[in-house]
Design an enzyme around this catalytic site. Structure first.
Site, PDB file in Angstrom:
ATOM      1  N   CYS A 175       0.734  -1.143  -0.017  1.00  0.00           N
ATOM      2  CA  CYS A 175      -0.046   0.171   0.115  1.00  0.00           C
ATOM      3  C   CYS A 175       0.994   1.258  -0.058  1.00  0.00           C
ATOM      4  O   CYS A 175       1.723   1.463  -0.934  1.00  0.00           O
ATOM      5  CB  CYS A 175      -1.301   0.204   1.221  1.00  0.00           C
ATOM      6  SG  CYS A 175      -2.314   1.297   0.975  1.00  0.00           S
TER       7      CYS A 175
ATOM      8  N   HIS B 140      -3.788  -5.162   0.189  1.00  0.00           N
ATOM      9  CA  HIS B 140      -3.126  -5.657   1.564  1.00  0.00           C
ATOM     10  C   HIS B 140      -3.070  -6.938   1.740  1.00  0.00           C
ATOM     11  O   HIS B 140      -4.463  -7.835   1.958  1.00  0.00           O
ATOM     12  CB  HIS B 140      -4.196  -5.011   2.721  1.00  0.00           C
ATOM     13  CG  HIS B 140      -3.913  -3.557   2.864  1.00  0.00           C
ATOM     14  ND1 HIS B 140      -2.850  -3.080   3.787  1.00  0.00           N
ATOM     15  CD2 HIS B 140      -4.514  -2.378   2.645  1.00  0.00           C
ATOM     16  CE1 HIS B 140      -2.935  -1.594   3.827  1.00  0.00           C
ATOM     17  NE2 HIS B 140      -3.897  -1.269   3.025  1.00  0.00           N
TER      18      HIS B 140
ATOM     19  N   GLU C 150      -2.190  -8.794   3.829  1.00  0.00           N
ATOM     20  CA  GLU C 150      -2.195  -9.210   5.396  1.00  0.00           C
ATOM     21  C   GLU C 150      -3.659  -9.461   5.650  1.00  0.00           C
ATOM     22  O   GLU C 150      -3.792 -10.146   6.878  1.00  0.00           O
ATOM     23  CB  GLU C 150      -1.361  -8.288   6.138  1.00  0.00           C
ATOM     24  CG  GLU C 150      -1.987  -7.030   6.504  1.00  0.00           C
ATOM     25  CD  GLU C 150      -1.657  -6.117   5.394  1.00  0.00           C
ATOM     26  OE1 GLU C 150      -1.430  -6.458   4.042  1.00  0.00           O
ATOM     27  OE2 GLU C 150      -1.627  -4.755   5.661  1.00  0.00           O
TER      28      GLU C 150
ATOM     29  N   SER D 120      -1.228 -15.282  37.843  1.00  0.00           N
ATOM     30  CA  SER D 120      -2.592 -14.977  38.066  1.00  0.00           C
ATOM     31  C   SER D 120      -3.446 -16.095  37.507  1.00  0.00           C
ATOM     32  O   SER D 120      -4.673 -16.157  37.837  1.00  0.00           O
ATOM     33  CB  SER D 120      -2.980 -13.607  37.556  1.00  0.00           C
ATOM     34  OG  SER D 120      -2.885 -13.972  35.988  1.00  0.00           O
ATOM     35  N   GLY D 121      -2.964 -17.111  36.992  1.00  0.00           N
ATOM     36  CA  GLY D 121      -3.664 -18.119  36.125  1.00  0.00           C
ATOM     37  C   GLY D 121      -4.130 -17.720  34.829  1.00  0.00           C
ATOM     38  O   GLY D 121      -4.780 -18.214  34.374  1.00  0.00           O
ATOM     39  N   GLY D 122      -3.863 -16.490  34.527  1.00  0.00           N
ATOM     40  CA  GLY D 122      -3.985 -15.937  33.199  1.00  0.00           C
ATOM     41  C   GLY D 122      -3.070 -16.363  32.064  1.00  0.00           C
ATOM     42  O   GLY D 122      -2.174 -17.107  32.619  1.00  0.00           O
ATOM     43  N   VAL D 123      -3.405 -16.307  30.751  1.00  0.00           N
ATOM     44  CA  VAL D 123      -2.469 -17.047  29.790  1.00  0.00           C
ATOM     45  C   VAL D 123      -0.763 -16.528  29.915  1.00  0.00           C
ATOM     46  O   VAL D 123      -0.273 -17.271  29.951  1.00  0.00           O
ATOM     47  CB  VAL D 123      -3.207 -16.684  28.297  1.00  0.00           C
ATOM     48  CG1 VAL D 123      -2.085 -17.477  27.384  1.00  0.00           C
ATOM     49  CG2 VAL D 123      -4.523 -16.912  28.308  1.00  0.00           C
ATOM     50  N   ASP D 124      -0.947 -15.134  29.820  1.00  0.00           N
ATOM     51  CA  ASP D 124       0.538 -14.617  29.935  1.00  0.00           C
ATOM     52  C   ASP D 124       1.429 -14.971  30.963  1.00  0.00           C
ATOM     53  O   ASP D 124       2.351 -15.729  30.856  1.00  0.00           O
ATOM     54  CB  ASP D 124       0.617 -13.005  29.977  1.00  0.00           C
ATOM     55  CG  ASP D 124      -0.300 -12.495  28.489  1.00  0.00           C
ATOM     56  OD1 ASP D 124      -0.507 -13.495  27.489  1.00  0.00           O
ATOM     57  OD2 ASP D 124      -0.510 -11.543  28.521  1.00  0.00           O
ATOM     58  N   SER D 125       0.860 -14.897  32.460  1.00  0.00           N
ATOM     59  CA  SER D 125       1.692 -15.278  33.486  1.00  0.00           C
ATOM     60  C   SER D 125       1.981 -16.864  33.727  1.00  0.00           C
ATOM     61  O   SER D 125       2.968 -17.174  33.781  1.00  0.00           O
ATOM     62  CB  SER D 125       1.006 -14.781  34.763  1.00  0.00           C
ATOM     63  OG  SER D 125      -0.253 -15.183  35.089  1.00  0.00           O
ATOM     64  N   SER D 126       0.786 -17.514  33.013  1.00  0.00           N
ATOM     65  CA  SER D 126       1.102 -18.954  33.171  1.00  0.00           C
ATOM     66  C   SER D 126       2.281 -19.378  32.063  1.00  0.00           C
ATOM     67  O   SER D 126       3.114 -20.284  32.321  1.00  0.00           O
ATOM     68  CB  SER D 126      -0.068 -19.778  32.590  1.00  0.00           C
ATOM     69  OG  SER D 126      -1.243 -19.304  33.737  1.00  0.00           O
TER      70      SER D 126
END
Ligand code: XMP
Length: 521
Positions: free
Chosen positions: A79, A167, A169, A220-226
């Site tokens: 583009c 585009h 993508e 925390s049990g969230g995805v990132d910290s796990s």
């Protein structure tokens, strides 16, 4: 040193999407501001120039010096990127008519060109620009056109440089991934960036960086910290201590689920500390009804609890932060500084913990890559694909004062609701092979602070009303209420009223965002 593709960001909304597509093709890439091509270009295999909100002829348009890039690396302009290449080589770019927005089809394709290998006439593409190339420089050869746009794609003769005004993508460009893959092949990319390979390289880097150092992580049990915990455990085992604060505002069974995975009986080698701080939190929250005050108390109490645990451990070398790639990408639009989001759920922690440095093991990963890494590390699917859950937890899904009884009600109602929605989605998938269009991106029960009269058996009741929320959203900034089938809602209603003591009414929230928010407080 991994091979990589560099994406020069001229400020387009879709720059990150280009990055994700390239990564999905197992090629590592980095997004850098348009004027910050790395000095140390070791491993660079090719360069993509992104789109931009500007016109190339604007006085304040982003202008990159490509003298160190063109001719040295294969280049693909997308583009604005394509228009910039043409314009700065003597071509002409002018405002286009409105037909250059949205879907179009390629009506001419030069099949001999490597970039378009395997893409046929008729292929749908997505255009979104206010300008168009009206005159191409002499050695720029048209390799694809639509009925309206002659230079939909071009190749610079004698150079490994291409431009596409559409585009590739975006999802609507049906052969977009094929085109990007062709470009990666032109660049000679080995395409070895897989979940297993990035775990291997990250673990090796962490080992090297951390040596015998001690690391603390707020789980925390969230995805990132796990996933961060999983990676660090693999790299340094028991040098890692994870502190998991159960604030009593988690979803039903969630505390135990986290402990099952990361606790002493789980599969990860690490120190796991679970702090059961329920009573402390309920005590602090007693009598508090104002939403912002509740949030503040929950956030501050988290810091207090974590601080106490950290003190017991003593000085550590590193504190983990769950920053992911979209948080660190410097936009071409932005100034010099990277936008670094403090981890939502551990905001403020660095001021209270005795550590030397912050470590961000996920800083190179997009969210979907974090999930893939999680699966590869053996973290269970229900944790890896769990829906977003706010840091203050059920505290902001209970309107008014929070107490243990209300938490029980909202946990039980929410559990039933999620169970029935999940079953309905699974049944739909089994029958149709795809997810239903109403499949919500976030769905939960909240407890209104309203009590009303009902009748159960021969008795009058005076109980709480539960509100069900389900939204369809892409970015959580705007959202529509999801059209969950009425039969599903009825089953949920009947189960909640029969199974959850203290509830005699169930509402479904139809509010969009804006004007509503997704959460209730
Ligand atoms: P709202 O309610 O603002 O929510 O429409 C948008 C998204 O953000 C989540 N959310 C939070 N996440 N801490 C978090 O970690 C918070 O304080 C918080 N408040 C809202 C919400 O669940 C939704 O996904």
């Amino acid at each position: 040193m991994h091979e990589k593709l560099i994406i020069l960001d001229f400020g387009s909304q879709t720059t990150q999407l280009i990055g994700r597509r390239v990564r999905e093709l197992n090629m590592y890439c980095e997004i850098v501001p348009y004027n910050k091509f790395p000095h140390d270009a070791t491993g660079v295999k090719g360069v993509i120039l992104s789109g931009s909100p500007y016109s190339v002829y604007d006085a304040n348009a982003f202008k990159a010096d490509l003298s160190e890039i063109r001719g040295k690396y294969p280049v693909l302009g997308i583009c604005y990127g394509a228009q910039f290449l043409a314009y700065t080589s003597g071509g002409n770019v002018e405002p286009a008519d409105s037909r250059e927005y949205g879907r179009a089809n390629l009506s001419y394709i030069d099949n001999t060109d490597e970039l378009l290998k395997g893409i046929n006439v008729g292929s749908q593409i997505w255009m979104s620009h206010g300008d168009t190339i009206t005159v191409l420089p002499e050695n720029f050869k048209v390799i694809a056109s639509t009925d309206d746009v002659k230079a939909a794609a071009y190749h610079v003769e004698g150079e490994q440089t291409w431009g596409v005004q559409f585009h590739p993508e975006v999802f609507h460009s049906t052969d977009g991934t094929k085109l990007l893959n062709n470009f990666l092949n032109i660049c000679g990319c080995a395409k070895d960036w897989t979940p297993a390979s990035f775990i291997e390289s990250t673990v090796a880097e962490l080992k090297e960086q951390l040596g015998d150092d001690k690391v603390i992580l707020a789980l925390s049990g969230g995805v990132d910290s796990s996933v961060a915990a999983g990676l660090l455990s693999r790299a340094i085992g028991k040098q890692l201590t994870c502190v998991f604060v159960d604030h009593g505002l988690l979803r039903k069974n969630e505390g135990d689920e986290v402990e099952e995975v990361f606790g002493p009986n789980g599969q990860f080698d690490l120190n796991f500390i679970r702090v059961n701080a329920q009573e402390r939190y309920y005590g602090k929250l007693a009598g508090v009804t104002e939403p912002e005050k509740k949030r503040k108390i929950i956030g501050e109490e988290f810091i207090r609890v974590f601080e106490e645990e950290a003190k017991k451990i003593g000085a550590v070398d590193f504190l983990v932060q769950g920053t992911i790639y979209p948080d660190v990408v410097e936009s071409g639009l932005g100034g010099e500084s990277a936008v670094i989001k403090s981890h939502h759920n551990v905001g403020g922690l660095p001021d209270y913990v005795d550590f030397k440095e912050i470590i961000e093991p996920l800083r190179n990963l997009f969210k979907d890559e974090v999930r893939k890494a999680g699966l590869e590390l053996g973290i269970p699917e229900n944790l890896v694909f769990r829906q977003p859950f706010p840091g203050p937890g059920l505290g902001i899904r209970i309107i008014g004062e929070v107490n243990a009884e209300k938490v029980r009600i909202v946990q039980d109602a929410d559990y039933i609701y999620r169970d029935e929605v999940d079953k309905a989605v699974a049944a739909y998938k089994a029958e149709h092979g795809t997810a239903p269009s109403w499949m919500p991106n976030q769905y939960f029960a909240a407890l209104t602070n309203m009590r009303s009269v009902g009748v159960m058996g021969d008795e009058r009741t005076y109980d709480y009303a539960v509100a069900l929320r389900a939204v369809n959203t892409v970015d959580f900034m705007t959202a529509e209420s999801a059209e969950i089938p009425f039969a599903v809602l009825q089953t949920v209603m009947s189960r909640i009223i029969n199974e959850v003591r203290g509830v005699n009414r169930v509402f479904y929230d139809l509010t969009s965002k804006p004007p509503g928010t997704i959460e209730f407080e």
